[in-house]
Design an enzyme around this catalytic site. Structure first.
Site, PDB file in Angstrom:
ATOM      1  N   LYS A   1     -93.175 -64.501 -77.999  1.00 41.08           N
ATOM      2  CA  LYS A   1     -92.480 -65.754 -77.425  1.00 41.08           C
ATOM      3  C   LYS A   1     -93.197 -67.054 -77.962  1.00 41.08           C
ATOM      4  O   LYS A   1     -92.570 -67.923 -78.321  1.00 41.08           O
ATOM      5  CB  LYS A   1     -92.532 -65.598 -75.864  1.00 41.08           C
ATOM      6  CG  LYS A   1     -91.981 -66.986 -75.149  1.00 41.08           C
ATOM      7  CD  LYS A   1     -90.404 -66.751 -75.226  1.00 41.08           C
ATOM      8  CE  LYS A   1     -89.841 -68.485 -74.343  1.00 41.08           C
ATOM      9  NZ  LYS A   1     -90.246 -68.209 -73.088  1.00 41.08           N
TER      10      LYS A   1
ATOM     11  N   SER B   1     -87.499 -75.910 -73.927  1.00 40.16           N
ATOM     12  CA  SER B   1     -88.006 -76.842 -72.726  1.00 40.16           C
ATOM     13  C   SER B   1     -88.725 -77.956 -73.049  1.00 40.16           C
ATOM     14  O   SER B   1     -88.934 -78.829 -72.251  1.00 40.16           O
ATOM     15  CB  SER B   1     -88.551 -75.678 -71.775  1.00 40.16           C
ATOM     16  OG  SER B   1     -89.489 -75.033 -72.313  1.00 40.16           O
TER      17      SER B   1
END
Length: 318
Positions: free
Chosen positions: A196, A260
């Site tokens: 990630k 984000s």
């Protein structure tokens, strides 16, 4: 992300409490919490307060706070904790607990600055800590309403810092799966974390600087050579830690979603520069790796964040 988890778990029949503040708290108390995911709409009722003491002891705490806000959890989590309550740190970037349980190695940087003053270790502790890595894209549409932009796949990988397959991890994966949040079994959460992080420390940081969605940045011809260089440097840092993670394959289509980090920048929220930029660079330095493209990208992002008052640089020693 917290709203997404809360809605899924409540819809699955669990008694859910959330710590939330401001307009979101007022909206959730008045109308409940809403999750929009593709054609699906979930309207649920949860117990909500801005004071953890109102909520009492919990069977499980899931923290979806940004790494830059974890000091808030350290200061306020105690009222939620029964003697055996675990705490899942579901966050992006290198977590404060990363080096705990690993053998000493010159390839491991010292990361105590990710837990300033040792507050998380003191008030939560490693015994309670469960690591978490999120694969899910979400946006707050209005107070109390969350839109999930990845209805085809939402996952929370969980694992013990010492890599053990504990009973509580097995139980938690079942709870998440029953709430339609994938939580696959795996050998080492740190490998999932690096998978990630490679995207976050490259494309997400680039999006924060340019204001583009992930797809726009990856497919922008101006960055035709830049994105592959960023990826190659990030993959090399992970490889130095023993994790062989392939870069994006040719023709890969990134999600047409604002990461984000960009969302937080546009909304004036404190940014996760330490976990997403400085900590990976500390791993590169410890391994003796040159990462000039990442270094420049990270420096630009830190300066942009600092100029906006959304980041206060800290020393990365110790």
């Amino acid at each position: 992300m917290g709203g997404h988890f809360a809605a899924r778990l409540a819809a699955a029949g669990h008694e859910v409490s959330i710590v939330v503040r401001g307009a979101a708290l007022a909206a959730i108390r008045a109308r409940g919490l809403t999750l929009l995911s593709g054609p699906e709409r979930l309207d649920v009722r949860v117990k909500a307060s801005d004071d953890p003491a109102d909520l009492g002891h919990q069977d499980l705490v899931i923290s979806t706070l940004k790494s830059s806000s974890l000091h808030v959890l350290a200061e306020g989590v105690q009222p939620l904790l029964a003697p055996d309550t675990p705490v899942v740190f579901a966050q992006n970037g290198i977590p404060w607990w990363y080096t705990h349980g690993l053998p000493q190695s010159p390839l491991l940087p010292r990361l105590r600055w990710l837990d300033p003053g040792g507050a998380l270790e003191e008030h939560v502790g490693l015994r309670r800590t469960i690591g978490g890595v999120i694969f899910s894209s979400n946006e707050v549409m209005e107070p109390g309403v969350v839109r999930n932009d990845s209805p085809e796949y939402n996952a929370l990988f969980v694992g013990e810092p010492d890599r053990s397959e504990s009973d509580r991890i097995v139980k938690l994966r079942t709870i998440l799966a029953d709430a339609r949040l994938a939580s696959p079994s795996h050998h080492d959460l740190r490998e999932v974390l690096w998978r990630k992080l490679i995207a976050n420390m490259t494309v997400s940081v680039l999006c924060m600087i340019t204001g583009q969605t992930a797809r726009e940045a990856v497919e922008d011809p101006i960055f035709g050579d830049t994105v592959p260089r960023l990826m190659a440097e990030a993959v090399a840092i992970a490889a130095a830690q023993g994790y062989s993670i392939p870069p994006m394959p040719p023709g890969y289509r990134a999600p047409d979603h604002k990461p984000s980090l960009l969302q937080d920048f546009l909304l004036g929220r404190t940014l996760e520069m330490d976990a997403l930029v400085k900590a990976p660079m500390a791993f590169a330095r410890a391994a003796g790796l040159a990462s000039p493209t990442l270094d420049m990208l990270g420096a630009l992002a830190q300066r942009l964040a600092a100029n906006a008052g959304l980041y206060r640089p800290v020393a990365a020693a110790g």
